[in-house]
Design an enzyme around this catalytic site. Structure first.
Site, PDB file in Angstrom:
ATOM      1  N   GLU A   1       0.858  -1.187   0.000  1.00  0.00           N
ATOM      2  CA  GLU A   1       0.000   0.000   0.000  1.00  0.00           C
ATOM      3  C   GLU A   1       0.894   1.237   0.000  1.00  0.00           C
ATOM      4  OE1 GLU A   1      -2.794  -0.443   3.207  1.00  0.00           O
ATOM      5  OE2 GLU A   1      -3.485  -2.400   2.487  1.00  0.00           O
TER       6      GLU A   1
ATOM      7  N   HIS B   1      -3.825   3.967   4.612  1.00  0.00           N
ATOM      8  CA  HIS B   1      -3.825   2.691   3.893  1.00  0.00           C
ATOM      9  C   HIS B   1      -4.389   2.884   2.491  1.00  0.00           C
ATOM     10  CE1 HIS B   1      -3.228  -0.413   7.203  1.00  0.00           C
ATOM     11  NE2 HIS B   1      -3.339   0.718   7.883  1.00  0.00           N
TER      12      HIS B   1
ATOM     13  N   GLU C   1      -8.541   4.930   4.290  1.00  0.00           N
ATOM     14  CA  GLU C   1      -8.375   4.086   3.105  1.00  0.00           C
ATOM     15  C   GLU C   1      -8.437   4.985   1.868  1.00  0.00           C
ATOM     16  OE1 GLU C   1      -7.717   0.902   3.049  1.00  0.00           O
ATOM     17  OE2 GLU C   1      -8.202   0.209   5.080  1.00  0.00           O
TER      18      GLU C   1
END
EC number: 3.5.1.96
Length: 322
Positions: free
Chosen positions: A56, A147, A210
Site C-alpha cells: 500500500e 492505507h 483508506e
C-alpha cells in the site's frame, strides 16, 4: 533527514540520527520511525503512519512529500509528530506482509501469532507509541493510519474508526470530512488494528484512512488524494480546514464474516466493490452446515477477501446510519 523513505526501504542506518529542520528538531528512532518536535512548545501529539501493509504505497509517497515540505520550510510544524512506516521489509519487497498481517496483531495480540519479523515489529511499534505519548504535556492525541484497499470501492476515500467507549469529538470527524473522506465506518467491537491500539491504550482520536487501491511504488496517481494531502498539510501547520459541503456517509459494523476452515466459501467475486449493497436474506458465505445471510433490510460489504488464513476476517457487513 530528507531521505527517510530511501533509508527505510534500504534498511540503512543513517550516519546522523538527529538534527534541526525549519523550526523543528528531528530524531531517527529506528527503521521507519522518525520523531519531529517543534521548537516552540506544543501540547498536541500526532501519529502519522503508513505502510503497515507493504503493498500500500500511495500513503507512503504522500508522507514522503509532506516530510520534504517540512524540511524545505514550505510547511510549518505545529504538532509533535511520530512518523511510522510500519512494515519496512514488506515495503521493500512490495508485498502485503512477509509472514502474517500485522494489522491483526496490536494490543498484545502478536503473542498469539507464530514469531516473525511482523510480531517483533508490532511489539516495537506498541513500545514506540507508549514512549511518544508519554513524553511532554499532551492535551490532544491523534493517530491517522494511512492505507489503500485491496479492491475498488464505491467510496474512493473512506475512514474506519475503532470501537470507542466515549463519543467521537466533532472537530475530529469534521477534519476527516475535510480530508475528502466520503464515508466513515464505525467499529462496534475491539480489534487488533494499529488504530484500535492507539485509541484504547492512549485515548487517541484514531482513524484508518483508506485512500484508493493498492499499487506499486511509482504507479500511484497522487492527484486523486490531493484533498487529503492538503488537509494533512493544513493540520500540521495548525490551519483550520473548511468543513466539507458533503459530510461523509456513516456506517456501522453489524457483523463479521470469518473463515474457519478450507470448507469456507464466500459468494462474492473479485469484482465486488467495497460498499456493495446486499438485500435481506442474501446468502453471503457458507462453511459446512453454517450459512451467513443478510439479516438487515440492506447491508454493505467491506473488505471481502475469501483467501484470508483460517481464523481471520473474510469481510465486514455494515448498515447505513441516518
Amino acid at each position: 533527514m530528507d531521505n527517510f523513505l530511501a533509508l527505510t526501504l534500504s534498511g540503512t542506518t543513517p550516519r546522523v540520527t538527529q538534527g534541526k529542520g525549519a523550526g523543528f528538531r528531528w530524531r531517527w528512532l529506528g527503521h521507519g520511525l522518525l520523531e519531529l518536535t517543534p521548537d516552540a512548545p506544543v501540547d498536541r501529539a500526532l501519529i502519522l503512519s503508513a505502510g503497515i501493509h507493504g503493498n500500500e504505497t500511495a500513503p507512503v509517497e504522500m508522507l514522503d512529500k509532506l516530510l520534504s515540505a517540512l524540511y524545505s520550510g514550505s510547511l510549518t510544524l505545529t504538532w509533535r509528530v511520530l512518523v511510522v512506516l510500519g512494515n519496512p521489509q514488506a515495503l521493500a519487497a512490495g508485498i502485503r506482509y512477509c509472514h502474517s498481517d500485522m494489522n491483526r496483531m496490536f494490543g498484545g495480540r502478536w503473542q498469539s501469532f507464530a514469531e516473525s519479523d511482523e510480531t517483533r515489529r508490532a511489539r516495537e511499534l506498541e513500545l514506540s507509541l507508549d514512549t511518544f505519548f508519554s513524553s511532554g504535556q499532551v492535551r490532544v492525541r491523534w493517530h491517522l493510519d494511512l492505507h489503500t484497499a485491496i479492491r475498488g470501492s464505491h467510496h474512493l476515500r473512506f475512514g474506519v474508526l475503532p470501537q470507542r467507549d466515549r463519543p467521537w469529538e466533532a472537530d475530529f470527524l469534521a477534519w476527516l470530512g475535510a480530508a475528502g473522506l466520503e464515508a466513515l465506518v464505525f467499529h462496534q467491537a475491539p480489534g487488533g488494528t494499529f488504530t484500535h491500539f492507539s485509541s484504547e491504550h492512549f485515548g487517541a482520536l484514531s482513524c484508518t484512512l483508506e485512500l484508493g487501491k493498492a499499487l506499486p511504488f511509482g504507479q500511484n496517481d497522487l492527484t486523486q488524494f490531493s484533498v487529503t494531502s492538503q488537509a494533512l498539510s493544513a493540520l500540521l501547520s495548525g490551519i483550520e480546514t473548511s468543513t466539507s459541503s458533503s459530510p461523509p456517509l456513516r456506517y456501522r459494523v453489524v457483523s463479521q464474516i470469518t473463515r474457519h476452515s478450507d470448507k469456507f466459501a464466500l459468494y462474492m467475486d473479485a469484482q465486488t466493490l467495497n460498499f456493495t449493497a446486499f438485500a435481506k436474506g442474501t446468502l453471503l458465505a457458507e462453511e459446512g452446515d453454517k450459512r451467513v445471510t443478510v439479516t438487515h433490510d440492506v447491508e454493505y460489504v467491506l473488505f471481502p477477501n475469501p483467501s484470508v488464513a483460517c481464523g481471520l476476517r473474510a469481510g465486514l457487513m455494515l448498515e447505513r446510519l441516518p
